[in-house]
Write a protein that holds these residues in place. Structure first.
Motif, mmCIF file in Angstrom:
data_model
loop_
_atom_site.group_PDB
_atom_site.id
_atom_site.type_symbol
_atom_site.label_atom_id
_atom_site.label_comp_id
_atom_site.label_asym_id
_atom_site.label_seq_id
_atom_site.Cartn_x
_atom_site.Cartn_y
_atom_site.Cartn_z
ATOM 1 N N ASP A 89 2.972 8.753 -4.861
ATOM 2 C CA ASP A 89 2.316 8.916 -3.340
ATOM 3 C C ASP A 89 0.930 9.333 -3.374
ATOM 4 O O ASP A 89 0.495 10.194 -3.811
ATOM 5 C CB ASP A 89 3.094 10.535 -4.064
ATOM 6 C CG ASP A 89 2.279 11.681 -2.324
ATOM 7 O OD1 ASP A 89 2.638 10.684 -2.069
ATOM 8 O OD2 ASP A 89 2.619 13.080 -3.321
ATOM 9 N N THR A 90 0.117 7.657 -2.725
ATOM 10 C CA THR A 90 -0.895 7.709 -2.759
ATOM 11 C C THR A 90 -1.170 7.634 -1.575
ATOM 12 O O THR A 90 -0.648 8.033 -0.670
ATOM 13 C CB THR A 90 -1.757 6.494 -3.794
ATOM 14 O OG1 THR A 90 -0.620 5.670 -3.502
ATOM 15 C CG2 THR A 90 -1.431 6.729 -5.164
ATOM 16 N N SER A 91 -2.171 7.952 -1.751
ATOM 17 C CA SER A 91 -2.697 8.163 0.604
ATOM 18 C C SER A 91 -3.108 6.355 0.430
ATOM 19 O O SER A 91 -2.692 6.342 1.929
ATOM 20 C CB SER A 91 -4.309 8.988 0.607
ATOM 21 O OG SER A 91 -5.149 8.552 2.034
ATOM 22 N N GLN A 92 -3.465 5.898 0.401
ATOM 23 C CA GLN A 92 -3.230 4.900 0.911
ATOM 24 C C GLN A 92 -2.979 3.626 -0.313
ATOM 25 O O GLN A 92 -2.231 3.562 -1.500
ATOM 26 C CB GLN A 92 -5.289 3.863 -0.296
ATOM 27 C CG GLN A 92 -6.497 5.229 0.655
ATOM 28 C CD GLN A 92 -6.633 4.232 2.149
ATOM 29 O OE1 GLN A 92 -6.613 3.246 2.520
ATOM 30 N NE2 GLN A 92 -5.812 5.799 2.694
ATOM 31 N N GLN A 93 -2.374 2.369 0.240
ATOM 32 C CA GLN A 93 -1.686 1.591 -0.862
ATOM 33 C C GLN A 93 -2.970 0.073 -1.472
ATOM 34 O O GLN A 93 -3.105 -0.663 -0.473
ATOM 35 C CB GLN A 93 -0.848 0.915 0.301
ATOM 36 C CG GLN A 93 0.193 -0.414 0.348
ATOM 37 C CD GLN A 93 1.712 0.489 0.388
ATOM 38 O OE1 GLN A 93 2.263 1.373 0.657
ATOM 39 N NE2 GLN A 93 2.787 -0.119 -0.379
ATOM 40 N N GLN A 94 -1.849 -0.397 -2.256
ATOM 41 C CA GLN A 94 -2.734 -0.987 -3.301
ATOM 42 C C GLN A 94 -2.386 -2.806 -2.947
ATOM 43 O O GLN A 94 -0.683 -2.440 -3.493
ATOM 44 C CB GLN A 94 -2.859 -0.206 -4.579
ATOM 45 C CG GLN A 94 -3.438 0.604 -4.822
ATOM 46 C CD GLN A 94 -4.941 0.644 -3.970
ATOM 47 O OE1 GLN A 94 -6.483 -0.425 -4.739
ATOM 48 N NE2 GLN A 94 -5.731 2.066 -3.591
ATOM 49 N N ILE A 95 -2.210 -3.277 -2.742
ATOM 50 C CA ILE A 95 -2.309 -4.833 -2.855
ATOM 51 C C ILE A 95 -2.166 -5.696 -3.710
ATOM 52 O O ILE A 95 -3.930 -5.653 -3.370
ATOM 53 C CB ILE A 95 -1.840 -5.253 -0.866
ATOM 54 C CG1 ILE A 95 -1.449 -3.949 -0.294
ATOM 55 C CG2 ILE A 95 -1.159 -6.342 -1.277
ATOM 56 C CD1 ILE A 95 -1.242 -4.890 1.336
ATOM 57 N N SER B 234 -0.273 -1.803 6.121
ATOM 58 C CA SER B 234 0.494 -2.644 4.728
ATOM 59 C C SER B 234 0.859 -3.577 4.598
ATOM 60 O O SER B 234 0.414 -4.972 4.342
ATOM 61 C CB SER B 234 0.346 -1.848 3.445
ATOM 62 O OG SER B 234 1.045 -0.982 3.659
ATOM 63 N N GLN B 235 2.037 -3.394 5.411
ATOM 64 C CA GLN B 235 2.675 -4.780 5.875
ATOM 65 C C GLN B 235 2.050 -5.698 6.218
ATOM 66 O O GLN B 235 1.815 -7.136 5.973
ATOM 67 C CB GLN B 235 3.928 -4.796 6.879
ATOM 68 C CG GLN B 235 5.085 -5.474 6.574
ATOM 69 C CD GLN B 235 5.859 -6.454 4.896
ATOM 70 O OE1 GLN B 235 6.375 -6.046 4.913
ATOM 71 N NE2 GLN B 235 5.586 -7.946 4.761
ATOM 72 N N LEU C 225 7.560 -3.051 0.439
ATOM 73 C CA LEU C 225 6.913 -4.411 1.973
ATOM 74 C C LEU C 225 7.961 -5.279 1.516
ATOM 75 O O LEU C 225 8.129 -5.038 0.364
ATOM 76 C CB LEU C 225 5.407 -4.838 1.635
ATOM 77 C CG LEU C 225 4.549 -3.583 1.187
ATOM 78 C CD1 LEU C 225 3.452 -4.271 1.208
ATOM 79 C CD2 LEU C 225 4.493 -2.278 2.822
ATOM 80 N N GLN C 226 7.621 -6.403 2.518
ATOM 81 C CA GLN C 226 9.048 -7.293 2.494
ATOM 82 C C GLN C 226 7.596 -8.548 2.238
ATOM 83 O O GLN C 226 6.632 -8.754 2.330
ATOM 84 C CB GLN C 226 8.967 -8.144 3.786
ATOM 85 C CG GLN C 226 9.750 -6.962 4.469
ATOM 86 C CD GLN C 226 11.063 -6.445 3.759
ATOM 87 O OE1 GLN C 226 11.350 -8.191 3.351
ATOM 88 N NE2 GLN C 226 12.246 -5.788 2.859
ATOM 89 N N ALA C 227 7.916 -8.870 0.672
ATOM 90 C CA ALA C 227 6.496 -9.697 0.247
ATOM 91 C C ALA C 227 7.006 -11.648 0.217
ATOM 92 O O ALA C 227 7.946 -12.223 -0.592
ATOM 93 C CB ALA C 227 5.714 -10.100 -0.775
ATOM 94 N N ALA C 228 7.908 -11.847 1.581
ATOM 95 C CA ALA C 228 8.401 -14.004 1.890
ATOM 96 C C ALA C 228 6.620 -14.262 1.186
ATOM 97 O O ALA C 228 5.635 -14.282 1.283
ATOM 98 C CB ALA C 228 8.124 -13.549 2.763
#
Lengths: 418, 418
Positions: free
Chosen positions: A240-246, A316-317, A414-417
């Motif tokens: 439950d973070t504010s930002q998304q890490q990729i 993020s996607q 996410l979808q990581a195709a």
């Protein structure tokens, strides 16, 4: 036992009979000296079930050594104005520092004790483990670091995927006997490197080190060869973070590879200067992320790339799609202008790195560990200068960017195709 | 217009008629050059309700300037191998960078455009604001940084408490007209400093800068004097984090104060080397925290200390108690040995800082801003060397450590008795 001086640089090398190597770059006009003792024994060779041992051991080595207890050792280091460096890594553990050149001999005496004769005291080791446990727990509040620890685990599904921070299970199971036995077995001179840079008297240092380490013998256990996953993987850590890490990991080439410099310049085209592809395509044009980058990383005999983006869950996607798209697009070719700019940036950074004794000591320690020799700066300069769009294309033909390992952390899967 | 050379160092100074000052430390044997343009206009003087404007403006200045659009400017900077530095701060905004000395004149031409003639383009400014908003949002995932932003706000309950990151309200209200008007009004030469270090031809640089900036005039608005709270304050930010963040701010003295070096050496006794008080008493002995430190900070005319501890919620009350106890205990006196060790560490750091062109350019820019002159290194060395336990006692008699501003962030509200 032999001393050699490289033709093309001021690097001096000396081999001790017990398997230690001294490499040094004395630099005229410097008052400071920096050193790094690299023991080729890191988290990868920790005993099974004791993950985190090496970092506890490294810290504990400074809590009293030889004739000095913990307090006396801290005071002795401070008396010499030493800024302590180093730490435990996957492949090795370093004991580093920097101070004025005048204090170097006294500093090396202390460091010989720290590595060879740490007291590993009964009444202090649990406080040291407690610090390691807290450090591990603090990952929960550092989403980007936590994501990278997991990315590494997924990309290297073996001992090379270990984090030097260890695991809760490993740290909890640890005993003082483990630490003592491990120090005796793994901290051994075969393959150990002492790298020095700055205000260093090479001949005097060689004499001193030979005397300090002549009765140290043996070899650390071998660690095998790093092997990464070879197919696409996606893993999401719901938090439950504010930002998304990729985070993305994918294959590169090691510094021994014929296309190594093509790989490095290509990485700079992607993520070097202000006009680099990721910066302009992902950050500036679209305002998608507050941070985006790619870098070339490596273990001995194994190169790999890491890419990173931090963004809002909503974007993020799209960010991941654009990021992977840019990584793949590298195989379609780079322009002459991009390559020239990347080369200028790399050569300029190289000159700036040379300014720092500490950075240089760390770089030559790593070169000696990975390559068994130190690359002279003019060798690197010549190799970078020789890179062309055609040689980069040849690299990508051999190793097209694909089979990405993707780890995301945040509120959104996410979808990581690939 | 005048050029002066300091007796005791190689610092050269030149004043332009429009109020700009050039300070430089040409360093023999360096190939790299670093520079920092310091515009004395930072977050403190942003228009009310537009908090965050300066950081958006600083970023936007690089998105096209003079004859170059955004892409052309990025490429031009990369063509010179420039590593961009600087950013917006409370008191000032800096435009900095480093590259090979050969490229310095071309780099300064670009930076003159960036500061004086940014295009502030219609089609890019919202992406820049978006990045600032994301950067602000990322604070929610960075508990230590978030705590420090709030600590600053509480300790300086006026414009000096502002964070250069701005506020959600300020960034949301921002318009391109605000940015353009602000650039015209606040980016002015009076008090602007160009600091250079490394491979620099001083005379040639002076000629070039006079030509580039001779038709720039005016002064930025004055910011008044920083004023901190003078009584104890405690504030807790409840957040569901794994670790507890503890921050403390309290009074110190500025670099113009007779006891400034006593204050700095005392801070090093508290938190300099490995045997420093906070490290041994809070971290090593008790294993209470994974991180603890104290540092001396300052604004023009105002010095203050910041202390930090990161720990588990369970240990946080004890940690805060021990931390405040150690801060207070400084007034009971320090030993000769502690002072000597702290001095050696500071002098050793000073020598190492000298190695880096970038660090030196930043340091002399700040000296010129705060003091109106650059302190030669041997002046600092002499002043540090003169500190004694008695002079530190005299400092603490004048300014005993008390009236702590404490901000905690985490799951547990604490008792902060002062």
């Amino acid at each position: 036992m032999q001393t050699t001086t490289s033709k093309n640089s001021t690097t001096k090398t000396h081999h001790l009979p017990n398997g230690m190597t001294i490499v040094a770059e004395p630099m005229a006009g410097k008052r400071a000296a920096a050193w790094a003792f690299l023991v080729p024994s890191g988290a990868a060779t920790e005993p099974e079930g004791r993950e985190g041992l090496t970092s506890v051991l490294e810290g504990l080595c400074y809590r009293g050594a030889g004739a000095r207890d913990s307090r006396e050792l801290s005071d002795a280091l401070d008396d010499l104005g030493i800024e302590r460096g180093g730490g435990s890594d996957t492949e090795y553990t370093t004991f580093g520092g920097a101070t004025l050149g005048d204090y170097l001999p006294a500093a090396l005496n202390l460091y010989a004790d720290i590595m060879r004769h740490p007291r590993l005291p009964e009444d202090e080791w649990e406080a040291q483990r407690e610090l390691a446990l807290q450090s591990l727990a603090s990952l929960e509040d550092a989403p980007a670091r936590k994501m990278f620890v997991q990315l590494r685990r997924v990309y290297f599904p073996n001992i090379y995927g270990r984090s030097p921070m260890g695991t809760l299970e490993g740290l909890t199971a640890l005993t003082l006997d483990d630490l003592r036995a491990d120090h005796a077995a793994r901290f051994r001179p075969q393959g150990t490197i002492l790298a020095l840079a700055g205000n260093v008297d090479f001949d005097a240092t060689v004499c001193q080190i030979e005397e300090l380490f002549k009765d140290w013998h043996g070899a650390p256990p071998a660690a095998g060869v790093p092997a990464a996953v070879t197919e696409a993987v996606y893993q999401h850590i719901a938090q439950d973070t504010s930002q998304q890490q990729i985070g993305v990991a994918y294959a590169g080439v090691p510094s021994t590879h014929e296309h190594f410099y093509d790989y490095r310049v290509a990485t700079a085209v992607l993520s070097g200067g202000m006009g680099a592809r990721l910066f302009t395509e992902v950050r500036e044009k679209r305002g998608l992320v507050y941070s985006v980058s790619a870098s070339a990383s490596g273990l001995r005999g194994c190169g790999f790339s890491l890419a990173y983006a931090g963004t809002t869950p909503e974007r993020s996607q799209e960010t991941l799609d654009v990021l992977l798209g840019e990584l793949r697009r590298m195989a379609e070719g780079v322009t002459e202008a991009e390559v020239e700019r990347a080369k200028i940036g790399m050569l300029s950074s190289l000159v700036m790195q040379e300014e720092s004794s500490r950075a240089r000591a760390a770089a030559i320690a790593r070169d000696q560990f990975v390559l068994g020799r130190v690359r002279p700066l003019d060798e690197i300069t010549a190799a970078v200068s020789a890179v062309t769009p055609a040689s980069i294309a040849a690299y990508y033909e051999q190793l097209p960017p694909r089979d990405f390992t993707v780890v995301t952390l945040g509120p959104k899967e996410l979808q990581a195709a690939s």
